[in-house]
Design a protein around this motif. Structure first.
Motif, PDB file in Angstrom:
ATOM      1  N   GLY A 433     -16.970  10.714 -17.930  1.00 23.54           N
ATOM      2  CA  GLY A 433     -16.786  10.052 -16.648  1.00 23.54           C
ATOM      3  C   GLY A 433     -15.333   9.689 -16.402  1.00 23.54           C
ATOM      4  N   LEU A 434     -14.640   9.197 -17.427  1.00 24.99           N
ATOM      5  CA  LEU A 434     -13.221   8.862 -17.289  1.00 24.99           C
ATOM      6  C   LEU A 434     -12.389  10.113 -17.000  1.00 24.99           C
ATOM      7  N   ALA A 435     -12.682  11.189 -17.716  1.00 21.80           N
ATOM      8  CA  ALA A 435     -11.951  12.435 -17.487  1.00 21.80           C
ATOM      9  C   ALA A 435     -12.217  12.976 -16.081  1.00 21.80           C
ATOM     10  N   ALA A 436     -13.452  12.895 -15.639  1.00 22.22           N
ATOM     11  CA  ALA A 436     -13.807  13.371 -14.295  1.00 22.22           C
ATOM     12  C   ALA A 436     -13.115  12.534 -13.225  1.00 22.22           C
ATOM     13  N   ALA A 437     -13.011  11.222 -13.447  1.00 23.53           N
ATOM     14  CA  ALA A 437     -12.320  10.356 -12.488  1.00 23.53           C
ATOM     15  C   ALA A 437     -10.853  10.743 -12.370  1.00 23.53           C
ATOM     16  N   GLY A 438     -10.217  11.045 -13.525  1.00 16.82           N
ATOM     17  CA  GLY A 438      -8.824  11.472 -13.490  1.00 16.82           C
ATOM     18  C   GLY A 438      -8.648  12.778 -12.739  1.00 16.82           C
ATOM     19  N   ALA A 439      -9.531  13.746 -12.992  1.00 14.72           N
ATOM     20  CA  ALA A 439      -9.447  15.038 -12.318  1.00 14.72           C
ATOM     21  C   ALA A 439      -9.683  14.898 -10.816  1.00 14.72           C
ATOM     22  N   THR A 440     -10.649  14.063 -10.455  1.00 14.32           N
ATOM     23  CA  THR A 440     -10.953  13.840  -9.041  1.00 14.32           C
ATOM     24  C   THR A 440      -9.771  13.208  -8.322  1.00 14.32           C
ATOM     25  N   ALA A 441      -9.160  12.197  -8.931  1.00 15.82           N
ATOM     26  CA  ALA A 441      -8.014  11.529  -8.316  1.00 15.82           C
ATOM     27  C   ALA A 441      -6.829  12.472  -8.181  1.00 15.82           C
ATOM     28  N   LEU A 442      -6.591  13.282  -9.200  1.00 10.80           N
ATOM     29  CA  LEU A 442      -5.450  14.208  -9.169  1.00 10.80           C
ATOM     30  C   LEU A 442      -5.594  15.234  -8.050  1.00 10.80           C
ATOM     31  N   VAL A 443      -6.762  15.859  -7.971  1.00 11.30           N
ATOM     32  CA  VAL A 443      -6.980  16.851  -6.920  1.00 11.30           C
ATOM     33  C   VAL A 443      -7.013  16.181  -5.552  1.00 11.30           C
ATOM     34  N   GLY A 444      -7.585  14.980  -5.480  1.00  9.74           N
ATOM     35  CA  GLY A 444      -7.664  14.267  -4.211  1.00  9.74           C
ATOM     36  C   GLY A 444      -6.301  13.987  -3.609  1.00  9.74           C
ATOM     37  N   ARG A 445      -5.323  13.670  -4.450  1.00 10.80           N
ATOM     38  CA  ARG A 445      -3.978  13.380  -3.943  1.00 10.80           C
ATOM     39  C   ARG A 445      -3.299  14.630  -3.403  1.00 10.80           C
ATOM     40  N   THR A 446      -3.615  15.772  -3.969  1.00 12.13           N
ATOM     41  CA  THR A 446      -2.951  17.010  -3.533  1.00 12.13           C
ATOM     42  C   THR A 446      -3.520  17.554  -2.225  1.00 12.13           C
ATOM     43  N   VAL A 447      -4.694  17.111  -1.814  1.00  9.76           N
ATOM     44  CA  VAL A 447      -5.320  17.645  -0.586  1.00  9.76           C
ATOM     45  C   VAL A 447      -5.572  16.540   0.432  1.00  9.76           C
ATOM     46  N   GLU A 448      -4.765  15.483   0.408  1.00  8.66           N
ATOM     47  CA  GLU A 448      -4.940  14.380   1.346  1.00  8.66           C
ATOM     48  C   GLU A 448      -4.773  14.862   2.783  1.00  8.66           C
ATOM     49  N   GLY A 449      -5.504  14.204   3.685  1.00  7.74           N
ATOM     50  CA  GLY A 449      -5.368  14.526   5.100  1.00  7.74           C
ATOM     51  C   GLY A 449      -6.683  14.894   5.756  1.00  7.74           C
ATOM     52  N   ASN A 450      -7.511  15.630   5.053  1.00  9.72           N
ATOM     53  CA  ASN A 450      -8.808  16.024   5.599  1.00  9.72           C
ATOM     54  C   ASN A 450      -9.906  15.493   4.678  1.00  9.72           C
ATOM     55  N   ALA A 451     -10.755  14.614   5.212  1.00  7.28           N
ATOM     56  CA  ALA A 451     -11.765  13.946   4.384  1.00  7.28           C
ATOM     57  C   ALA A 451     -12.744  14.942   3.768  1.00  7.28           C
ATOM     58  N   LEU A 452     -13.185  15.919   4.549  1.00  7.49           N
ATOM     59  CA  LEU A 452     -14.161  16.883   4.049  1.00  7.49           C
ATOM     60  C   LEU A 452     -13.560  17.731   2.925  1.00  7.49           C
ATOM     61  N   VAL A 453     -12.315  18.165   3.113  1.00  4.48           N
ATOM     62  CA  VAL A 453     -11.646  18.971   2.085  1.00  4.48           C
ATOM     63  C   VAL A 453     -11.497  18.164   0.799  1.00  4.48           C
ATOM     64  N   GLN A 454     -11.131  16.883   0.934  1.00  2.00           N
ATOM     65  CA  GLN A 454     -11.012  16.036  -0.250  1.00  2.00           C
ATOM     66  C   GLN A 454     -12.340  15.910  -0.987  1.00  2.00           C
ATOM     67  N   LEU A 455     -13.402  15.691  -0.237  1.00  2.87           N
ATOM     68  CA  LEU A 455     -14.714  15.522  -0.863  1.00  2.87           C
ATOM     69  C   LEU A 455     -15.158  16.794  -1.583  1.00  2.87           C
ATOM     70  N   VAL A 456     -14.957  17.938  -0.948  1.00  2.61           N
ATOM     71  CA  VAL A 456     -15.424  19.197  -1.537  1.00  2.61           C
ATOM     72  C   VAL A 456     -14.586  19.588  -2.743  1.00  2.61           C
TER      73      VAL A 456
END
Length: 482
Positions: A433-456
């Motif tokens: 879970g900790l590793a997944a949270a880190g991966a999610t946050a890292l990818v989320g920062r690189t695709v900021e701007g579109n909520a759907l793109v961030q979620l997917v």
């Protein structure tokens, strides 16, 4: 030898419980999907203030639903005898309790609404709490279906009732009924579901009171009702504190975040609880070793199933709320980030309560919740004063993590459940879970701007990391082989 017997007992019960769990999950999935869609529609038809008014009534209803039957429903599930002999007495006790409790809340609704800082919630409280009258009369029948692992019938009844709820609530909301639309929909659902459950249980329609049976039911049920009632109070305490300190508009934001964080407990937790109580109850009839083995197997499975949802809700709270409900609800995202953590702890605490109830140690559930409450209420009040609705959520995290979990572990140990073999099995999903949270946050920062793109993209990346780390490689290979 005891371990072998324990495994055999778990295996035979596992087939029944597995069938019940599958039906429970299927029903919850359909109902929660419908509830999700209904929530999206109502969030656009109603204002945050309407959600705040409903939250007050919901807090009252959650409490009365927990204690409405004096614990008779749980007592029925674990009854060590013929249901036909105890059902008449249990039905009378349950119905009289519900009627008396409803009368109390009818009279006390203005004071309760005022306590929550939302006086306009009085008629909604009175209407919504009326569902306990129906529930009180059908509680024994619903418990019978759960006891028999006949979740398919219960699922059908709930599904039909929910369809009626959705039609009534949306129609009334579209015509300006405000918070009352929620209440009328819930009452309609309760009536329809209750009628179906009453006939599906196939119990003789008889009423009567056997004093010996009544004493036995109440001896087990009253402490259980007190424990579950306290659990409900603690679960909904945030509504009262936030409403009293900040008002019904901020309470509306808090309710939306709390509802999102409740998706997983509603989907998985309810289905699990409907099989864990009868399942652990049967195991407790044999040996403590059988019960401990059941806990060792179930706890890591539960944690593994819920953690990826918590990661997405916590790390991607803002795009999740923005995409689903629109920009006007963004204030709820900061709360959701913390309530996602509360969700995980809350489900583990529910499992502990189910284990204690199945053993018949219902007094322990009372003391467990009292200890939690002694820490939670001050934490909620302090957090809300310091940081508003976000502070209320942080206070819940602190109280549940540092007080509730240790207290639950103490009472489980005292009841003879061996926790030492359980703890190592929780390490893998927690690290994943900790590793997944880190991966999610890292990818989320690189695709900021579109909520759907961030979620997917971010959510998908986190899920892949989680599965690779949380699920043993041999299990993945076994699935590929099939």
């Amino acid at each position: 030898m005891e371990v072998k017997d324990a495994e055999q007992q778990i295996g035979s019960l596992g087939k029944l419980a597995g069938r019940g769990l599958r039906w429970g999950l299927l029903g919850n999935l359909a109902t929660k999907a419908g509830s999700f869609v209904m929530g999206l529609i109502l969030a656009r038809l109603l204002a945050p203030g309407d959600f705040g008014v409903y939250a007050v009534a919901l807090a009252a209803t959650a409490f009365v639903m927990s204690v409405k039957d004096l614990g008779i429903m749980v007592a029925t599930i674990q009854w060590r005898g013929k249901l036909e002999e105890m059902a008449p007495t249990a039905t009378v006790l349950s119905f009289l309790s519900a009627m008396g409790l409803y009368a109390v809340f009818w009279v006390g609704a203005p004071a309760f609404a005022e306590l929550a800082g939302t006086a306009q919630a009085t008629p909604v409280v009175r209407l919504l709490t009326s569902v306990i009258i129906v529930e009180g009369f059908t509680a024994v029948r619903a418990a019978t279906l759960i006891r028999r692992f006949e979740q398919d019938k219960l699922t059908l009844a709930i599904g039909i009732g929910f369809a009626v709820n959705a039609v009534v609530a949306i129609a009334l909301a579209a015509n300006g009924a405000g918070a009352l639309s929620f209440a009328f929909g819930q009452v309609a659902q309760s009536v329809v579901t209750g009628v179906i459950v009453f006939f599906a249980a196939r119990l003789p329609v008889r009423l009567g009171v056997d004093r010996a049976i009544a004493v036995k039911l109440l001896k087990f049920g009253l402490p259980s009702a007190a424990g579950i009632g306290l659990e409900s109070v603690l679960l909904n305490a945030g509504y009262i504190v936030v409403g009293d300190i900040l008002g019904h508009v901020w309470l509306g934001y808090y309710l939306l975040a709390f509802n999102v964080s409740s998706w997983v407990p509603g989907l998985i937790g309810t289905a699990v609880r409907n099989v864990t109580i009868p399942g652990f109850s049967r195991l407790a009839e044999h040996t403590s070793e059988a019960l401990s083995e059941g806990v060792r197997r179930s706890a890591p499975l539960l944690l593994t199933a819920i953690l990826p949802f918590a990661v997405v809700m916590s790390v991607l709270a803002h795009p999740l709320v923005s995409f689903l409900y629109g920009g006007k609800w963004d204030q709820a995202a900061g709360v959701l980030r913390w309530l996602a953590l509360v969700m995980v702890i809350r489900m583990l605490l529910s499992l502990a309560l189910d284990i204690l109830s199945a053993q018949g140690d219902t007094r322990a559930t009372v003391w467990m919740n009292l200890g939690y409450g002694a820490a939670l209420i001050p934490a909620l009040i302090a957090g809300t004063h310091l940081q508003g609705i976000r502070g209320a959520a942080i206070g819940q995290v602190a109280a549940s993590l540092f007080v509730a979990l240790p207290v639950a572990a103490y009472f489980l140990h005292r009841a003879g459940v061996r926790l030492a073999p359980v703890l190592p099995t929780l390490v893998r999903p927690l690290l994943a879970g900790l590793a997944a949270a880190g991966a999610t946050a890292l990818v989320g920062r690189t695709v900021e701007g579109n909520a759907l793109v961030q979620l997917v993209l971010a959510g998908g990346a986190g899920l892949i990391v989680y599965v690779l780390l949380a699920v043993p490689l041999r299990q993945l290979r076994r699935k590929e082989a099939h």
